[in-house]
Motif scaffolding. Structure first.
Motif, short mmCIF file in Angstrom:
data_model
loop_
_atom_site.label_atom_id
_atom_site.label_comp_id
_atom_site.label_asym_id
_atom_site.label_seq_id
_atom_site.Cartn_x
_atom_site.Cartn_y
_atom_site.Cartn_z
N SER A 1 75.01 70.94 -16.24
CA SER A 1 75.38 72.14 -15.51
C SER A 1 76.15 71.64 -14.29
CB SER A 1 74.12 72.89 -15.10
OG SER A 1 74.41 73.92 -14.20
N ASP B 1 77.38 72.14 -11.53
CA ASP B 1 77.40 72.89 -10.26
C ASP B 1 76.58 72.16 -9.22
OD1 ASP B 1 74.88 73.14 -11.35
OD2 ASP B 1 74.63 75.23 -10.75
N ALA C 1 71.32 66.26 -15.94
CA ALA C 1 71.64 67.39 -15.07
C ALA C 1 70.71 67.42 -13.87
CB ALA C 1 71.56 68.69 -15.85
N GLY C 2 70.32 66.24 -13.39
CA GLY C 2 69.36 66.20 -12.29
C GLY C 2 68.10 66.94 -12.66
N THR D 1 64.34 67.76 -13.63
CA THR D 1 63.00 67.23 -13.33
C THR D 1 62.11 67.34 -14.57
OG1 THR D 1 63.31 68.03 -11.08
CG2 THR D 1 61.07 67.44 -11.73
N ARG E 1 58.38 71.68 -19.32
CA ARG E 1 59.57 71.28 -20.10
C ARG E 1 59.21 70.25 -21.15
NH1 ARG E 1 63.35 70.85 -14.77
NH2 ARG E 1 63.78 73.08 -14.56
N GLN F 1 68.10 78.61 -7.86
CA GLN F 1 68.82 78.56 -9.13
C GLN F 1 67.87 78.96 -10.27
OE1 GLN F 1 70.52 74.72 -10.47
NE2 GLN F 1 72.14 75.95 -11.44
N ILE G 1 63.22 73.99 -10.93
CA ILE G 1 61.89 73.81 -10.35
C ILE G 1 61.82 74.45 -8.97
CG2 ILE G 1 61.27 71.71 -11.62
CD1 ILE G 1 61.82 70.26 -8.86
N1 ARG Z 1 65.81 69.25 -10.30
C1 ARG Z 1 65.80 70.67 -10.47
C2 ARG Z 1 65.19 71.08 -11.79
O1 ARG Z 1 65.04 70.31 -12.67
C3 ARG Z 1 67.16 71.30 -10.36
C4 ARG Z 1 68.22 70.74 -11.26
C5 ARG Z 1 69.47 71.58 -11.29
N2 ARG Z 1 70.54 70.88 -11.95
C6 ARG Z 1 71.81 71.34 -12.06
N3 ARG Z 1 72.67 70.56 -12.66
N4 ARG Z 1 72.14 72.47 -11.54
O2 ARG Z 1 64.86 72.22 -11.95
#
Ligand code: ARG
Length: 259
Positions: free
Chosen positions: A42, A44, A102-103, A105, A110, A149, A153
């Motif tokens: 993602s 963003d 995508a960063g 967690t 999950r 978002q 998390i």
């Molecule tokens: N680390 C957080 C999660 O896993 C936010 C990751 C959002 N990543 C992104 N590409 N927008 O929920």
């Protein structure tokens, strides 16, 4: 002779047809087959993954470099499929993508649906608001409209906070939307991962401020996600471990986070 010729022509056609159908496979310099993996993200989320419109339309960032490093070592090519964060786990489950960087967690919830690599980066959550808002701690969110978002998390954390602090929660699909809503005054604050938030604080030219939420529970680690049972998880993890030990991952962290 004629028969032989037509046989030859049709087999050439067949070979042509077969190689044209080899979707997902590509030849590398030595002529061997190289598998093209699909990476879901993602885009963003600077500096993890984003498009720097000043430089072009390419998706760049820490996660992209990390994916390059690992797939190269394993002899894969990869291509990026960009989507909303909420679409990533379904995309893994349906086989639309082979892995996700995508960063993301690795939460217990999950883990019921996908497999994760080891954690490759840990950060905290931050409350972002307009400069001078007076919002510094979770308690200050009382009576405020707070953005997160969708599916993140941070959304989960905000729901927890909302149980004790009376605030209005709003979700958006993309991080830049959260920032815009703060700037336009529709949101009083947003909860965003600190490494990502800091980038927006910088580009806002002093119009925004941010405060890290100081408890251990609020940690937001990032890991690579795979479809359940995917063999890629162990392959990727082995290389990830090596590169974390030999300092190559640290170099990428310096490149993207220490600016
Ligand atoms: N680390 C957080 C999660 O896993 C936010 C990751 C959002 N990543 C992104 N590409 N927008 O929920």
């Amino acid at each position: 002779m004629k028969k032989l010729l037509s046989l030859l022509v049709s087999s050439i056609l067949l070979i042509g047809l077969l190689s044209a159908c080899g979707g997902g496979e590509e030849k590398n310099e030595s002529g061997a087959q190289k598998k093209v993996l699909k990476m879901g993200t993602s885009a963003d989320y600077p500096p993890f993954e984003y498009i720097d419109t000043a430089k072009g339309n390419e998706i760049i960032g820490f996660d992209v470099d990390l994916a390059k490093m690992i797939t190269k070592e394993l002899g894969y090519e990869f291509e990026i499929v960009d989507m909303d964060f909420t679409g990533l786990i379904p995309a893994l489950q349906s086989g639309k993508v082979d892995f996700v960087l995508a960063g993301m967690t690795p939460t217990e919830d999950r883990k019921k649906n996908v497999d994760f690599s080891d954690v490759y980066y840990v950060s905290r959550n931050m409350i972002v608001s307009k400069k001078g808002s007076g919002i510094k701690t979770v308690k200050d969110l009382k009576g405020k409209t707070v953005g997160v978002q969708t599916g993140s998390i941070q959304e989960g954390e905000a729901k927890k906070i909302a149980k004790t602090v009376d605030m209005k929660l709003e979700s958006r699909n993309r991080i830049p939307e959260l920032i815009q809503e703060i700037q336009s005054g529709r949101f009083d604050a947003a909860i965003i991962e600190d490494t990502v938030a800091k980038g927006y604080l910088k580009t806002s030219n002093g119009k925004l401020e941010g405060h890290t939420i100081p408890t251990n529970e609020q940690e937001a680690g990032s890991a690579i996600a795979f479809p359940k049972g995917s063999k890629l998880r162990d392959e990727f993890n082995k290389v990830l471990q090596e590169k974390m030990k030999n300092g190559e991952v640290d170099k990428l962290i310096k490149k993207w986070f220490d600016q």
